[in-house]
Design an enzyme around this catalytic site. Structure first.
Site, PDB file in Angstrom:
ATOM      1  N   ASP A 177     -26.788  -9.415  18.680  1.00  0.00           N
ATOM      2  CA  ASP A 177     -25.940 -10.129  19.629  1.00  0.00           C
ATOM      3  C   ASP A 177     -26.279 -11.625  19.627  1.00  0.00           C
ATOM      4  O   ASP A 177     -27.410 -11.998  19.338  1.00  0.00           O
ATOM      5  CB  ASP A 177     -26.189  -9.520  21.022  1.00  0.00           C
ATOM      6  CG  ASP A 177     -24.992  -9.640  21.930  1.00  0.00           C
ATOM      7  OD1 ASP A 177     -23.980 -10.253  21.525  1.00  0.00           O
ATOM      8  OD2 ASP A 177     -25.072  -9.129  23.056  1.00  0.00           O
ATOM      9  N   ASN A 187     -14.938  -4.209  20.072  1.00  0.00           N
ATOM     10  CA  ASN A 187     -14.763  -5.513  19.428  1.00  0.00           C
ATOM     11  C   ASN A 187     -13.327  -5.790  18.968  1.00  0.00           C
ATOM     12  O   ASN A 187     -12.981  -6.938  18.670  1.00  0.00           O
ATOM     13  CB  ASN A 187     -15.717  -5.678  18.224  1.00  0.00           C
ATOM     14  CG  ASN A 187     -17.172  -5.880  18.641  1.00  0.00           C
ATOM     15  OD1 ASN A 187     -18.092  -5.613  17.879  1.00  0.00           O
ATOM     16  ND2 ASN A 187     -17.398  -6.351  19.867  1.00  0.00           N
TER      17      ASN A 187
END
Ligand code: V0D
Length: 258
Positions: A38, A86
């Site tokens: 991330d 996503n």
């Protein structure tokens, strides 16, 4: 020695890194390490770059960490590359992300093969663009006999969906008389997950300061040591990986001692 590969002749091997590698190798190495990568967008923003520049930089870190993990003796490295959530990102970003597997393999697959690494994927292949899927499946095929570390990419992966699919398949096999109610154990359910044949992670790393699992390997992480760092993924280098391994070793030595 492997770390020569990470540095060319002009750049001498930093003594500290070589020493640290020797040091972690004298203790238990986690057999399966999983990473939530991330902070690529945030890294780019802090440099006034487009988000995709962060993703591209993050791709280089995947290679560094994979080579290091393989060479210290990690057996499976699972990387959360793209989640089922996503898809909600802007189309231009999703399109860019879906080009990264091909670019990554184009640049780094020969080196991974030299290092005897085996590429695998988990996740729902359905929505992955055909070209991307073809290139990735070719890499899986080309490396299937390699005996080194499994480099397992989670692509379009979501843990709850994985568990639901497993349950559906168990019920189907039950209806066909292949599974009895009393056969349903933790081992049986594990064998219906996409990680079947892979042991559960010993260590989970999440970068960029978020302290949550985000629907990643919920079943498999039941007993895993969790390690969170504020470091953004593009800034995550050999030193941060070794920090996580050292921390894991300190914790497992503490429990082993009792
Ligand atoms: C972007 C940081 C390698 C996370 C790393 C499609 C976000 C770089 C791959 C890859 C991504 C996937 C499969 C494969 C070989 C390489 C990758 C995605 C994103 C999502 F077989 N990096 N990488 N895949 N990023």
């Amino acid at each position: 020695m492997f770390y020569k590969k990470l540095f060319n002749k002009q750049t001498p091997i930093p003594e500290t890194l070589a020493d640290r590698i020797k040091d972690v190798q004298s203790h238990e190495i986690p057999s399966h390490v999983a990473i939530i990568m991330d902070g690529n967008g945030r890294w780019a923003k802090s440099r006034a770059l487009p988000r995709v520049a962060g993703h591209h930089e993050g791709m280089k870190v995947v290679r560094k960490v994979a080579i290091l993990a393989n060479n210290i003796g990690v057996k499976v490295l699972t990387l959360f590359a793209f989640s089922t959530e996503n898809w909600k990102r802007p189309k231009t970003e999703v399109d860019y992300l879906m080009k990264l597997p091909a670019e990554f393999l184009d640049i780094y697959l020969p080196e991974l093969i030299e290092n005897n690494v085996r590429v695998q994927i988990i996740g729902d292949r359905n929505k992955i663009p055909t070209h991307t899927l073809r290139v990735v499946e070719q890499a899986v095929e080309d490396t299937k006999n390699n005996t080194g570390m499994v480099l397992n990419f989670a692509l379009n992966y979501g843990s709850r969906t994985e568990i639901i699919t497993a349950i559906k398949n168990i019920v189907q096999d039950h209806d066909e008389g292949k599974v009895q109610v009393n056969d349903i154990t933790e081992e049986l359910l594990s064998s219906y997950l996409m990680t079947k044949g892979i042991n559960d992670p010993d260590l989970l790393i999440r970068t960029s300061g978020e302290i949550r699992l985000s629907n990643f390997m919920l079943w498999q992480l039941a007993y895993t040591e969790l390690w969170f760092t504020d470091c953004l993924w593009p800034d995550f280098k050999e030193d941060q990986f070794l920090d996580a391994i050292e921390q894991y070793q300190k914790r497992s030595r503490r429990f082993g001692g009792i």
